[in-house]
Design a protein around this motif. Structure first.
Motif, PDB file in Angstrom:
ATOM      1  N   MET A   1       0.852  -1.187   0.000  1.00 40.55           N
ATOM      2  CA  MET A   1       0.000   0.000   0.000  1.00 40.55           C
ATOM      3  C   MET A   1       0.887   1.235   0.000  1.00 40.55           C
ATOM      4  SD  MET A   1      -3.262   0.813   0.031  1.00 40.55           S
ATOM      5  CE  MET A   1      -4.089  -0.597   0.777  1.00 40.55           C
ATOM      6  N   LEU A   2       0.717   2.109  -0.986  1.00 41.25           N
ATOM      7  CA  LEU A   2       1.527   3.315  -1.080  1.00 41.25           C
ATOM      8  C   LEU A   2       1.187   4.273   0.051  1.00 41.25           C
ATOM      9  CD1 LEU A   2       1.327   3.986  -4.920  1.00 41.25           C
ATOM     10  CD2 LEU A   2       3.328   3.226  -3.635  1.00 41.25           C
ATOM     11  N   THR A   3       2.179   5.049   0.471  1.00 44.77           N
ATOM     12  CA  THR A   3       1.948   6.037   1.516  1.00 44.77           C
ATOM     13  C   THR A   3       1.127   7.195   0.955  1.00 44.77           C
ATOM     14  OG1 THR A   3       3.967   7.244   1.004  1.00 44.77           O
ATOM     15  CG2 THR A   3       4.132   5.440   2.617  1.00 44.77           C
ATOM     16  N   PRO A   4       0.431   7.945   1.811  1.00 42.53           N
ATOM     17  CA  PRO A   4      -0.372   9.078   1.323  1.00 42.53           C
ATOM     18  C   PRO A   4       0.458  10.113   0.572  1.00 42.53           C
ATOM     19  CG  PRO A   4      -0.990   8.516   3.568  1.00 42.53           C
ATOM     20  CD  PRO A   4       0.210   7.694   3.243  1.00 42.53           C
ATOM     21  N   GLU A   5       1.692  10.380   1.032  1.00 45.46           N
ATOM     22  CA  GLU A   5       2.484  11.387   0.330  1.00 45.46           C
ATOM     23  C   GLU A   5       2.880  10.923  -1.067  1.00 45.46           C
ATOM     24  OE1 GLU A   5       5.362   9.694   3.536  1.00 45.46           O
ATOM     25  OE2 GLU A   5       3.214  10.076   3.268  1.00 45.46           O
ATOM     26  N   HIS A   6       3.107   9.607  -1.245  1.00 43.73           N
ATOM     27  CA  HIS A   6       3.404   9.097  -2.582  1.00 43.73           C
ATOM     28  C   HIS A   6       2.192   9.216  -3.497  1.00 43.73           C
ATOM     29  CE1 HIS A   6       6.867   6.483  -0.834  1.00 43.73           C
ATOM     30  NE2 HIS A   6       7.302   7.649  -1.259  1.00 43.73           N
ATOM     31  N   LEU A   7       1.014   8.932  -2.957  1.00 44.13           N
ATOM     32  CA  LEU A   7      -0.203   9.059  -3.749  1.00 44.13           C
ATOM     33  C   LEU A   7      -0.458  10.519  -4.118  1.00 44.13           C
ATOM     34  CD1 LEU A   7      -2.485   6.581  -1.771  1.00 44.13           C
ATOM     35  CD2 LEU A   7      -1.538   6.230  -4.058  1.00 44.13           C
ATOM     36  N   HIS A   8      -0.228  11.405  -3.166  1.00 47.23           N
ATOM     37  CA  HIS A   8      -0.438  12.833  -3.432  1.00 47.23           C
ATOM     38  C   HIS A   8       0.541  13.325  -4.495  1.00 47.23           C
ATOM     39  CE1 HIS A   8      -1.405  17.012  -2.796  1.00 47.23           C
ATOM     40  NE2 HIS A   8      -0.142  17.294  -2.531  1.00 47.23           N
ATOM     41  N   ALA A   9       1.747  12.786  -4.489  1.00 47.16           N
ATOM     42  CA  ALA A   9       2.766  13.215  -5.450  1.00 47.16           C
ATOM     43  C   ALA A   9       2.406  12.859  -6.887  1.00 47.16           C
ATOM     44  CB  ALA A   9       4.116  12.602  -5.085  1.00 47.16           C
ATOM     45  N   LEU A  10       1.448  11.951  -7.077  1.00 50.01           N
ATOM     46  CA  LEU A  10       1.011  11.612  -8.433  1.00 50.01           C
ATOM     47  C   LEU A  10       0.290  12.772  -9.098  1.00 50.01           C
ATOM     48  CD1 LEU A  10      -0.457   8.038  -7.775  1.00 50.01           C
ATOM     49  CD2 LEU A  10       1.698   8.572  -8.925  1.00 50.01           C
ATOM     50  N   HIS A  11      -0.307  13.655  -8.295  1.00 45.29           N
ATOM     51  CA  HIS A  11      -1.099  14.779  -8.815  1.00 45.29           C
ATOM     52  C   HIS A  11      -2.175  14.292  -9.782  1.00 45.29           C
ATOM     53  CE1 HIS A  11       1.530  17.645  -6.881  1.00 45.29           C
ATOM     54  NE2 HIS A  11       2.589  17.078  -7.447  1.00 45.29           N
ATOM     55  N   ASN A  12      -2.727  13.130  -9.455  1.00 43.60           N
ATOM     56  CA  ASN A  12      -3.776  12.535 -10.277  1.00 43.60           C
ATOM     57  C   ASN A  12      -4.735  11.825  -9.328  1.00 43.60           C
ATOM     58  OD1 ASN A  12      -5.317  10.706 -11.889  1.00 43.60           O
ATOM     59  ND2 ASN A  12      -3.768  10.791 -13.494  1.00 43.60           N
ATOM     60  N   LEU A  13      -5.805  12.533  -8.939  1.00 44.58           N
ATOM     61  CA  LEU A  13      -6.706  12.005  -7.926  1.00 44.58           C
ATOM     62  C   LEU A  13      -7.376  10.691  -8.335  1.00 44.58           C
ATOM     63  CD1 LEU A  13      -7.533  12.797  -5.067  1.00 44.58           C
ATOM     64  CD2 LEU A  13      -9.490  14.029  -6.045  1.00 44.58           C
ATOM     65  N   PRO A  14      -7.884  10.544  -9.561  1.00 41.92           N
ATOM     66  CA  PRO A  14      -8.491   9.267  -9.950  1.00 41.92           C
ATOM     67  C   PRO A  14      -7.515   8.093  -9.856  1.00 41.92           C
ATOM     68  CG  PRO A  14      -9.147  10.989 -11.467  1.00 41.92           C
ATOM     69  CD  PRO A  14      -8.073  11.574 -10.608  1.00 41.92           C
ATOM     70  N   LEU A  15      -6.280   8.306 -10.340  1.00 43.74           N
ATOM     71  CA  LEU A  15      -5.289   7.236 -10.275  1.00 43.74           C
ATOM     72  C   LEU A  15      -4.918   6.918  -8.834  1.00 43.74           C
ATOM     73  CD1 LEU A  15      -3.282   5.301 -11.599  1.00 43.74           C
ATOM     74  CD2 LEU A  15      -1.675   7.223 -11.784  1.00 43.74           C
ATOM     75  N   ALA A  16      -4.734   7.956  -8.012  1.00 43.13           N
ATOM     76  CA  ALA A  16      -4.372   7.747  -6.613  1.00 43.13           C
ATOM     77  C   ALA A  16      -5.466   6.984  -5.878  1.00 43.13           C
ATOM     78  CB  ALA A  16      -4.118   9.090  -5.937  1.00 43.13           C
ATOM     79  N   ALA A  17      -6.729   7.319  -6.148  1.00 39.28           N
ATOM     80  CA  ALA A  17      -7.845   6.634  -5.497  1.00 39.28           C
ATOM     81  C   ALA A  17      -7.864   5.156  -5.863  1.00 39.28           C
ATOM     82  CB  ALA A  17      -9.161   7.302  -5.893  1.00 39.28           C
ATOM     83  N   ARG A  18      -7.666   4.877  -7.151  1.00 37.48           N
ATOM     84  CA  ARG A  18      -7.685   3.482  -7.594  1.00 37.48           C
ATOM     85  C   ARG A  18      -6.517   2.696  -6.997  1.00 37.48           C
ATOM     86  NH1 ARG A  18      -5.270   0.834 -11.614  1.00 37.48           N
ATOM     87  NH2 ARG A  18      -4.506   2.736 -12.604  1.00 37.48           N
ATOM     88  N   MET A  19      -5.334   3.303  -6.976  1.00 36.89           N
ATOM     89  CA  MET A  19      -4.169   2.615  -6.436  1.00 36.89           C
ATOM     90  C   MET A  19      -4.314   2.366  -4.938  1.00 36.89           C
ATOM     91  SD  MET A  19      -1.044   4.478  -8.497  1.00 36.89           S
ATOM     92  CE  MET A  19       0.206   3.412  -7.768  1.00 36.89           C
TER      93      MET A  19
END
Length: 291
Positions: A1-19
């Motif tokens: 499970m990716l950390t929240p800061e890694h997900l935020h760094a994607l700058h892509n909310l749909p992709l971050a939500a799915r991941m």
């Protein structure tokens, strides 16, 4: 499970939500109940009063017995996401992530999971100037609507007053309400809102956001603290105050959790440095319980 800061760094909310959600969704299935849906499940002997349109006449011709075709239909519910977007949610952890950014990602992941489970999802963003509300829908365009609303949300001002919140608590529609908040209040305004939401909609799950630097008081040296909603400032030596902070924080957190459960809310404390695993798993557990 990716950390929240890694997900935020994607700058892509749909992709971050799915991941964030796809790991938990592996092996998760929709709850089903017997009914008159489209997917065949089993036969059941005919009983007086049953709908004759569901009789399997071919089977009756072969066996001289009357059976009904039972189907499985997906059970679903309305999931209402409520995001606190007041100024205190701008507090940043040592990893650079604010509570609002964590809350956005969390709500997006919850919306993704709920949609995958066939639920209708609604979103309300709490602002002092007015509520931003998307009514519950289960169509294919709802997720993009939610993602856009979350991505364009800023945290400002103090908690909305009773008049501003009135349209939200006036809606009496059964739902699982999930409130994402830092529970920063001056005179019990968060508790009053949650109480009214429970009366209006039923089950309420509170996801209480706290940053790691708050929970562990990682500050060092001379520090100036500022109340993000009132602008008041306080200067202190972090080393001298660390023990007192921790001695007061834990009883407050315990009292908050106890009070929430006494009022009938489901409560979970979340550290914004941790992945969303616990929150998503708790949602799936409560959804399964209510399905």
């Amino acid at each position: 499970m990716l950390t929240p800061e890694h997900l935020h760094a994607l700058h892509n909310l749909p992709l971050a939500a799915r991941m964030a959600a796809e790991g938990l969704l592996h092996g998760a299935h929709l709850s089903r109940r017997k009914g008159a849906g489209m997917e065949f499940s089993q036969y059941r002997p005919y009983q007086p009063g049953d709908d004759l349109r569901r009789l399997d006449w071919r089977l009756a011709a072969r066996s001289d017995r009357y059976y009904l075709r039972e189907s499985e239909v997906d059970t679903s519910l309305t999931v209402h996401l409520v995001l606190d977007a007041t100024a205190s949610m701008n507090h940043r952890d040592d990893n650079g992530l604010s509570k609002l950014e964590y809350g956005r990602l969390l709500c997006a992941a919850l919306a993704y999971v709920a949609t995958q489970q066939g639920d209708a999802v609604a979103l309300t963003v709490l602002h002092p100037g007015g509520l931003r509300h998307l009514p519950p829908r289960a169509d294919a365009r709802q997720l993009p609507r939610l993602y856009h609303a979350l991505a364009t949300t800023d945290a400002t001002g103090q908690f909305p007053d009773t008049a501003t919140l009135a349209p939200l608590t006036a809606r009496r529609q059964p739902a699982l309400t999930i409130c994402v908040t830092d529970w920063y209040e001056e005179n019990g305004e968060v508790e009053r809102l949650l109480t009214r939401l429970r009366a209006a909609a039923g089950e309420v799950l509170v996801l209480h956001l706290m940053a790691r630097n708050e929970l562990e008081f990682t500050f060092r040296g001379a520090v100036t603290f500022e109340d993000l909603e009132t602008g008041q400032q306080l200067q202190l030596d972090a080393g001298q105050q660390r023990r007192a902070w921790q001695q007061q924080l834990q009883p407050w957190l315990q009292a908050t959790a106890r009070r929430a459960r006494t009022l009938g809310f489901d409560y979970q404390l979340l550290n914004t440095a941790d992945p969303f695993t616990d929150a998503l798993r708790e949602f799936l557990r409560r959804r399964a319980r209510g399905a």
